[in-house]
Design a protein around this motif. Structure first.
Motif, mmCIF file in Angstrom:
data_model
loop_
_atom_site.group_PDB
_atom_site.id
_atom_site.type_symbol
_atom_site.label_atom_id
_atom_site.label_comp_id
_atom_site.label_asym_id
_atom_site.label_seq_id
_atom_site.Cartn_x
_atom_site.Cartn_y
_atom_site.Cartn_z
ATOM 1 N N ILE A 27 0.840 -1.207 0.000
ATOM 2 C CA ILE A 27 0.000 0.000 0.000
ATOM 3 C C ILE A 27 0.872 1.252 0.000
ATOM 4 N N MET A 28 2.107 1.094 0.447
ATOM 5 C CA MET A 28 3.031 2.228 0.407
ATOM 6 C C MET A 28 4.454 1.713 0.385
ATOM 7 N N PHE A 29 5.350 2.565 -0.022
ATOM 8 C CA PHE A 29 6.760 2.195 -0.107
ATOM 9 C C PHE A 29 7.564 3.211 0.698
ATOM 10 N N GLY A 30 8.713 2.793 1.205
ATOM 11 C CA GLY A 30 9.627 3.725 1.869
ATOM 12 C C GLY A 30 9.226 4.072 3.288
ATOM 13 N N CYS A 31 10.042 4.890 3.924
ATOM 14 C CA CYS A 31 9.796 5.279 5.316
ATOM 15 C C CYS A 31 10.417 6.643 5.588
ATOM 16 N N ASN A 32 9.677 7.474 6.316
ATOM 17 C CA ASN A 32 10.171 8.820 6.648
ATOM 18 C C ASN A 32 10.547 8.965 8.109
ATOM 19 N N ASN A 33 10.587 7.854 8.850
ATOM 20 C CA ASN A 33 10.702 8.008 10.302
ATOM 21 C C ASN A 33 12.119 8.167 10.824
ATOM 22 N N PHE A 34 13.081 7.595 10.145
ATOM 23 C CA PHE A 34 14.471 7.715 10.586
ATOM 24 C C PHE A 34 14.670 7.374 12.054
ATOM 25 N N CYS A 35 14.212 6.207 12.460
ATOM 26 C CA CYS A 35 14.603 5.689 13.768
ATOM 27 C C CYS A 35 16.131 5.587 13.715
ATOM 28 N N SER A 36 16.803 5.942 14.807
ATOM 29 C CA SER A 36 18.243 6.202 14.677
ATOM 30 C C SER A 36 19.085 4.952 14.423
ATOM 31 N N TYR A 37 18.533 3.768 14.661
ATOM 32 C CA TYR A 37 19.274 2.527 14.424
ATOM 33 C C TYR A 37 19.028 1.961 13.036
ATOM 34 N N ILE A 42 18.266 1.346 8.965
ATOM 35 C CA ILE A 42 18.825 1.678 7.655
ATOM 36 C C ILE A 42 17.730 1.797 6.588
ATOM 37 N N VAL A 43 16.516 1.346 6.939
ATOM 38 C CA VAL A 43 15.442 1.284 5.939
ATOM 39 C C VAL A 43 15.193 2.613 5.201
ATOM 40 N N PRO A 44 15.100 3.747 5.904
ATOM 41 C CA PRO A 44 14.836 4.989 5.180
ATOM 42 C C PRO A 44 15.921 5.325 4.137
ATOM 43 N N TYR A 45 17.133 4.819 4.365
ATOM 44 C CA TYR A 45 18.221 5.100 3.428
ATOM 45 C C TYR A 45 18.173 4.172 2.221
ATOM 46 N N VAL A 46 17.654 2.981 2.394
ATOM 47 C CA VAL A 46 17.670 2.023 1.284
ATOM 48 C C VAL A 46 16.306 1.863 0.596
ATOM 49 N N ARG A 47 15.257 2.307 1.267
ATOM 50 C CA ARG A 47 13.924 2.198 0.661
ATOM 51 C C ARG A 47 13.349 3.563 0.300
ATOM 52 N N GLY A 48 14.062 4.617 0.654
ATOM 53 C CA GLY A 48 13.659 5.949 0.220
ATOM 54 C C GLY A 48 12.475 6.531 0.983
ATOM 55 N N ARG A 49 11.998 7.666 0.471
ATOM 56 C CA ARG A 49 10.923 8.390 1.148
ATOM 57 C C ARG A 49 9.579 7.690 0.947
ATOM 58 N N GLU A 50 8.689 8.011 1.891
ATOM 59 C CA GLU A 50 7.364 7.408 1.902
ATOM 60 C C GLU A 50 6.539 7.794 0.668
ATOM 61 N N ARG A 51 5.970 6.808 -0.010
ATOM 62 C CA ARG A 51 5.048 7.056 -1.125
ATOM 63 C C ARG A 51 3.886 6.085 -0.990
ATOM 64 N N SER A 52 2.665 6.608 -1.079
ATOM 65 C CA SER A 52 1.491 5.737 -0.966
ATOM 66 C C SER A 52 0.925 5.455 -2.346
#
Ligand code: 5AD
Ligand code: SF4
Length: 477
Positions: free
Chosen positions: A190-200, A202-212
């Motif tokens: 339903i959506m791709f990426g993540c904008n949360n940047f939990c400090s541990y 790596i997902v936001p760096y490898v999956r990019g910004r949130e898109r629905s």
């Protein structure tokens, strides 16, 4: 789809362009298998999460459409690893297994080896592959997976290593082929990426910004899946609770669920993952009133210490999490709660760890995934002071696991004797004449029954709880 003419240049629009390249690969596969006198084989290995599993179904769809026969063996004509990089050991496993693939390739010079997924979005990984793993033929990342057919066509024509990594994308390509692993259930992005940047993380760096994805595209996909025999969908997103925020006409996750609930023939709706910071009261209401949304919520805690949660950039504290869990349980007493917990985050003291144990004891999870903190280069936590020594982390991990397992056994007991509905998923691998299925709350049940029940919703009585699963009996045979 119109007739595809390979004598004309490739279309510039998607998905038409990819269908053109599928046709091109088809011709190659056909010619090559005539030459060899056998079909060409392909093998896909998936590491990591459900998002990757779904991506692999898209890879599989294209390979099959192109004429490859999928095999279990990695001694195949085309081998692809869909990689994960959430924790370091996933990366190490990939390097280890590449050595074995190299051996196969020496025997089969036509063999092509491809790598894709999250790990490929890291520059240091690609550098290492270029330097020390020259036998790899194709490397691409998470943002251009929709281009797989095109990249495959290029790889088959070339002797050089092809690398195509995008830093980010706002593109979502609909209507590509895919091949489901199960006939009766499917993941749906339903959506791709993540904008949360939990400090541990790596997902936001490898999956990019949130898109629905647009709700109408999601609903259309599910309707088609249902027509094709699917009764259960798992809605996938790194943080489903922020679904729809960036759509032209914004819409909430709860609203999306209400629309999906209306789809005739769809029996069960699951979703993953919910970030506690954005779980709305509206979502709780929709779940409580729904006949189709399964009574299960995966609500990652990560840590029970407010101090550590702040350093993790989770944007909730212990009290807020506990209040949320309580609210959910009050509204839906039978819901199963599951979670993810990390031990050994930089700076975690014994007191912090005790806070985590305290939350585990208060919430009483049906099950929990426990992880040892893994330092991911490029994330803020990787350069934090006071990384915790391995032996201390291991000791905490063992204590946490014991607590989690004891509680989850006790929690499972609470459904013993109930009559429930299971979706039968497979033949039991241990016991002849038995099948295995899942309850709405995601608990596993084994019971006597034949293979014909696979994909069906069956009423069973839960006779006995054996720790992490039930033995049941089928009702109204
Ligand atoms: N180390 C350990 N576990 C991690 N996770 C994410 N990043 C890391 C890391 N660097 C865990 C989190 C997340 C789950 C999918 O993986 O608990 O919820
Ligand atoms: Fe990672 Fe946090 Fe995004 Fe989950 S919400 S993918 S843990 S950054």
């Amino acid at each position: 789809m119109e007739m595809i003419d390979l004598n004309r240049p490739a279309p510039t629009t998607e998905p038409e362009r990819q269908y053109y390249f599928i046709k091109k690969v088809q011709e190659y596969v056909k010619a090559q298998s005539e030459k060899l006198g056998r079909p060409l084989t392909a093998n896909i290995t998936t590491f990591g999460c459900q998002m990757n599993a779904r991506d692999s179904e898209k890879l599989s769809g294209i390979l099959r459409e192109a004429g490859y026969v999928e095999t279990e063996s990695e001694d195949a004509d085309f081998v692809i690893y869909n990689t994960c990089t959430v924790r370091e050991n996933a990366n190490l496993r990939v390097y280890g297994r590449l050595g074995v693939l190299h051996g196969y390739k020496k025997k089969n010079p036509n063999m092509k080896i491809a790598l894709c997924g999250c790990m490929m979005q890291e520059a240091t990984v690609v550098e290492k592959l270029q330097k020390s793993y020259r036998f790899v033929d194709l490397i691409f990342g998470t943002h251009n997976i929709f281009k797989f057919a095109e990249l495959l066509a290029m790889t088959l024509e070339s002797d050089r290593m092809i690398i195509d990594i995008w830093k980010d994308t706002d593109q979502i390509v609909e209507d590509l082929p895919n091949e489901r692993k199960y006939a009766f259930k499917s993941g749906v992005n339903i959506m791709f990426g993540c904008n949360n940047f939990c400090s541990y993380c790596i997902v936001p760096y490898v999956r990019g910004r949130e898109r629905s994805r647009e709700a109408k595209d999601i609903v259309r996909e599910i309707e088609a899946l249902v027509k094709d025999g699917v009764v259960e969908v798992m809605l996938l997103g790194q943080n489903v609770n922020s679904y729809g925020k960036n759509l032209e006409q914004p819409m909430t996750f709860a609203e999306l669920l209400r629309e999906i609930e209306q789809i005739d023939g769809l029996e069960r709706i699951r979703f993953m993952t919910s970030h506690p910071k954005d779980l709305s009261d509206d979502l709780i209401e929709v779940m409580a009133n729904s006949k189709k949304i399964c009574p299960h919520l995966h609500l990652p805690l990560q840590s029970g210490s407010s101090r550590i949660l702040k350093a993790m950039n989770r944007r909730y504290d212990k009290e807020k999490y506990l209040a949320l869990a309580k609210k959910i349980r009050e509204r839906m007493p039978d819901i199963a709660l599951t979670t993810d917990i990390i031990v050994g985050f930089p700076g975690e003291t014994e007191e912090d760890f005790q806070e985590t144990l305290d939350v585990v004891r208060q919430v009483r999870y049906d099950s929990a995934f426990t992880f040892i903190y893994s330092k991911r280069t490029g994330t803020p936590a990787a350069v934090m002071e006071d990384q915790i020594p391995e032996d201390v982390v291991k000791d905490r991990f063992d204590r946490l696991l014991k607590e989690v397992q004891t509680i989850s056994k006790e929690m499972s007991e609470r459904f013993t004797g109930n009559e429930e509905t299971v979706l039968v998923e497979e033949k039991n691998s241990q016991m002849d004449g038995y099948v295995t299925g899942r309850l709405g709350n995601n608990h596993v049940v084994h019971f006597e029954g034949s293979e014909e029940l696979i994909g069906k919703l069956i009423r069973v009585r839960l006779d006995e709880c054996r720790g992490f699963y039930y033995m049941g009996t089928m009702l109204d045979k």
